[in-house]
Design an enzyme around this catalytic site. Structure first.
Site, PDB file in Angstrom:
ATOM      1  N   CYS A   1       0.880  -1.314   0.107  1.00 21.20           N
ATOM      2  CA  CYS A   1      -0.014   0.183  -0.087  1.00 21.20           C
ATOM      3  C   CYS A   1       0.975   1.291   0.084  1.00 21.20           C
ATOM      4  CB  CYS A   1      -0.819  -0.089   1.113  1.00 21.20           C
ATOM      5  SG  CYS A   1      -0.240   0.146   2.675  1.00 21.20           S
TER       6      CYS A   1
ATOM      7  N   HIS B   1      12.898 -16.083  12.998  1.00 18.39           N
ATOM      8  CA  HIS B   1      12.492 -15.851  14.455  1.00 18.39           C
ATOM      9  C   HIS B   1      10.969 -15.754  14.528  1.00 18.39           C
ATOM     10  CE1 HIS B   1      16.841 -14.035  15.648  1.00 18.39           C
ATOM     11  NE2 HIS B   1      16.797 -15.020  14.725  1.00 18.39           N
TER      12      HIS B   1
END
Length: 152
Positions: free
Chosen positions: A66, A99
């Site tokens: 966006c 992670h």
């Protein structure tokens, strides 16, 4: 790896270019829209089909563009199973996957250029979730928060 991509009006042009770059690089990419430039479209509406596809496993990873990347990130993170982040550099692109098992990369089409977007996307798509004890423990806590606040 099957990838989904989506954009609102502010990310429409970069998305078109990124789609071609991804397919040229050999990725299996599904375009979830917008399919035409609509100046009045809204980022929450355009990100929903991609978020649903990720949550159902129709695509493994997603890319949403966006104007700033903030809107699609905020909206997508309201959806169960979505771990979206606005990324502006390559370290967080791979670390977010390794992670945190990030599955939706959010980019600002009016904020960063196409070359940097591509470098971020490459880092994101090449990364794999580590799955180590400390990472899984943290991810389980995030999922528990999601479940706690999505129960009706």
């Amino acid at each position: 790896m099957k990838i989904g991509i989506v954009a609102d009006h502010a990310g429409f042009e970069p998305k078109q270019q990124l789609f071609k770059m991804l397919t040229d690089a050999g990725y299996d990419v599904k375009d979830y829209g917008a399919f035409t430039y609509e100046a009045t479209d809204d980022y929450p509406d355009v990100v929903i089909p991609l978020g649903e596809a990720i949550a159902k496993g129709d695509v493994e990873r997603g890319i949403a563009v966006c104007g700033s990347g903030v809107g699609v990130s905020v909206a997508a993170n309201k959806m169960p199973g979505i771990r979206a982040a606005l990324i502006t550099e390559t370290y967080s692109a791979h670390q977010g996957v390794e992670h945190d098992d990030m599955n939706l990369l959010c980019l600002g089409g009016r904020v960063i250029g196409l070359v940097l977007m591509w470098e971020i996307i490459e880092a994101y798509l090449k990364a794999r979730y580590d799955g180590g004890e400390r990472f899984q423990r943290r991810l389980d806590k995030v999922i528990a928060i999601e479940h706690k606040y999505t129960k009706s």
